[in-house]
Motif scaffolding. Sequence first.
Motif, PDB file in Angstrom:
ATOM      1  N   TYR A   1     -32.962 -10.703  -2.462  1.00 29.40           N
ATOM      2  CA  TYR A   1     -33.054 -10.704  -3.915  1.00 29.40           C
ATOM      3  C   TYR A   1     -34.349 -11.371  -4.353  1.00 29.40           C
ATOM      4  O   TYR A   1     -34.600 -12.533  -4.026  1.00 29.40           O
TER       5      TYR A   1
ATOM      6  N   THR B   1     -36.332  -5.907  -6.890  1.00 26.67           N
ATOM      7  CA  THR B   1     -35.442  -7.032  -7.186  1.00 26.67           C
ATOM      8  C   THR B   1     -34.402  -7.197  -6.094  1.00 26.67           C
ATOM      9  O   THR B   1     -34.121  -8.305  -5.636  1.00 26.67           O
ATOM     10  N   LEU B   2     -33.800  -6.087  -5.683  1.00 26.88           N
ATOM     11  CA  LEU B   2     -32.773  -6.117  -4.643  1.00 26.88           C
ATOM     12  C   LEU B   2     -33.170  -5.129  -3.554  1.00 26.88           C
ATOM     13  O   LEU B   2     -33.137  -3.923  -3.755  1.00 26.88           O
ATOM     14  N   ARG B   3     -33.530  -5.668  -2.383  1.00 25.53           N
ATOM     15  CA  ARG B   3     -34.007  -4.824  -1.282  1.00 25.53           C
ATOM     16  C   ARG B   3     -33.053  -4.941  -0.094  1.00 25.53           C
ATOM     17  O   ARG B   3     -32.962  -5.987   0.529  1.00 25.53           O
TER      18      ARG B   3
ATOM     19  N   GLU C   1     -34.433  -1.649 -10.946  1.00 23.42           N
ATOM     20  CA  GLU C   1     -34.859  -3.000 -10.586  1.00 23.42           C
ATOM     21  C   GLU C   1     -35.614  -2.960  -9.264  1.00 23.42           C
ATOM     22  O   GLU C   1     -35.293  -3.680  -8.323  1.00 23.42           O
ATOM     23  N   GLU C   2     -36.639  -2.113  -9.198  1.00 19.44           N
ATOM     24  CA  GLU C   2     -37.400  -1.935  -7.960  1.00 19.44           C
ATOM     25  C   GLU C   2     -37.967  -3.270  -7.483  1.00 19.44           C
ATOM     26  O   GLU C   2     -38.643  -3.983  -8.209  1.00 19.44           O
TER      27      GLU C   2
ATOM     28  N   ILE D   1     -25.619   3.060  -7.512  1.00 20.67           N
ATOM     29  CA  ILE D   1     -26.379   2.110  -6.696  1.00 20.67           C
ATOM     30  C   ILE D   1     -27.841   2.543  -6.609  1.00 20.67           C
ATOM     31  O   ILE D   1     -28.756   1.719  -6.705  1.00 20.67           O
ATOM     32  N   GLU D   2     -28.082   3.845  -6.449  1.00 16.32           N
ATOM     33  CA  GLU D   2     -29.467   4.345  -6.419  1.00 16.32           C
ATOM     34  C   GLU D   2     -30.169   4.057  -7.748  1.00 16.32           C
ATOM     35  O   GLU D   2     -31.329   3.633  -7.766  1.00 16.32           O
TER      36      GLU D   2
ATOM     37  N   GLN E   1     -31.110   0.383  -8.046  1.00 17.89           N
ATOM     38  CA  GLN E   1     -32.279   0.013  -7.237  1.00 17.89           C
ATOM     39  C   GLN E   1     -33.572   0.541  -7.840  1.00 17.89           C
ATOM     40  O   GLN E   1     -34.608  -0.107  -7.765  1.00 17.89           O
ATOM     41  N   GLU E   2     -33.516   1.719  -8.450  1.00 14.48           N
ATOM     42  CA  GLU E   2     -34.710   2.275  -9.083  1.00 14.48           C
ATOM     43  C   GLU E   2     -35.092   1.478 -10.326  1.00 14.48           C
ATOM     44  O   GLU E   2     -36.261   1.211 -10.588  1.00 14.48           O
TER      45      GLU E   2
ATOM     46  N   ALA F   1     -28.933  -7.946   1.607  1.00 16.61           N
ATOM     47  CA  ALA F   1     -30.150  -7.611   0.865  1.00 16.61           C
ATOM     48  C   ALA F   1     -30.950  -8.869   0.567  1.00 16.61           C
ATOM     49  O   ALA F   1     -30.454  -9.991   0.665  1.00 16.61           O
TER      50      ALA F   1
END
Length: 491
Positions: A440, A411-413, A408-409, A401-402, A405-406, A438
């Motif tokens: 998107y 993209t999904l917050r 697709e910085e 998951i980390e 997120q890295e 989140a």
Amino acid sequence: MGFSLSYNDYWQVIERPAGGDVFFHTPAGDATLRIQQRLGKRQPTPQDNDAQLFIYVEDWLRQQPNLTVVRPQDVQLGGLSGRQLTYSFQDEKGKTFEGRVAAVTTRDGRVYILNSELDVASPERDLLQSDLQTMLSSFTIVAPDASPVPLPGEGWRIYENPELHFGVAYLDIFEITEDLSNPEFRMVRFSYQDLVTIEIAVVPLAPDVPPSIGLADRLVRQRLEQLQEIYPDMQTGTLADMELGGIPARGVSYGWYDTALATSGGGGEMEGTVLAAPTPYGFAYVVNVSLPIQISGDFPVDFVVVPRLLGSFTPLLEGLQPVGQIDATGQLLRFYLNAQLGVRMTVPRIWRLLEEGNRVVGLGTDAIGRPMPGYQLEIVLLGREALLSQDEMDITLGQLIEQAQEMEEGTLRPVRDIGEPVDAQLAGLRGRSVTFLAVYRGVELVQARYAMVQHDSGALYLVGTLTPVTLSQMQKETFKRVLDSLELGME
């Protein structure tokens, strides 16, 4: 930021236009009005404005102690319909504040968030309430009805026809001709000297005929037959998948020799394309494009004009409802098998499936087949290894998951902390999963779930789902059927 309003001169203003933020406040800080402008969806729905409200609450208000939020209601603001919620909280000093947050979105996708707030114990409460109401009432948006059609550049204009349910951008040197005399084939023609022509027609469909490849192919063939009468020596290619404004379409290329063009000094060879995009709203778009194969350097129209015009094509479907509903969700599904990954499932026919290496992604679509932001299913075969323990699975899941997120910085917050993994069961396999709320791509509020499951053979899978909170009940039921049909580790 594209707005104006009136305010009393004793209010102070802090402007941060680069961040899309303007802050009005009284010297004592007992009343405030914050206005944010951000990028949203073109042709927004009330659900889109609700999502913007929720995102704002999570980002800016959720940390307030004893926060109470009331469900959104309709509101009119700046000449637009929007959504508004009210809230209250008590700060660490015991002061009680009341406020409201409104969200309105223009047709071209500009979101305005207005957050007014007042200390209920202020000695100037009545005056400040009147001030805030005046400011909100005077709020005016520049071009609130701006077209959702994107402009490719300078020298382009926008054509909109709500009756034909489309808008498009065109070069200002083009001539526009509307032929609406035939209700079975209403057409708009964009042309330059009868050399470059783009015809967009709307053809009615029977209410009991759903959009399909077969229907699109039939519409293309009908249009080709009409053109064959005009160009008897016309040669055609093979039908192929295409797209129009995000809508799945079918099309074919064709060509013919224009003796008049050859006589005038041109090459004479002409090429064209016919494509058809059926919709569930009782009509289909049928497009015909034609232009010379060779265009001289002094010609004011080049080859990129056609893709730019068609790239700006925007379906105008506000307020439309499908003319016929399919009661059985299963009728909308098709079988999918990926033997290399050991994946088998049924998916909606209009979903887009993307295969890349050890992963497959299913992109959920709206009623006319356009991919919806933040509506997807991703399945990744991580490898084959010895069965993992619960702790090992939790560690691996957290790392993945980390990494996601890295990679697709932005993209999904996550709007809230990602919780601890819990037991999960998916595709008949047991594993661990995490679920969190989140945002998107900054515009879509989604429920994100990442599950890691392992087959007895050792095949280890990561299954990620993004589900917009604004999904209709039918779409939620369809998504559930997809997940219920999922099989992993198939030999």
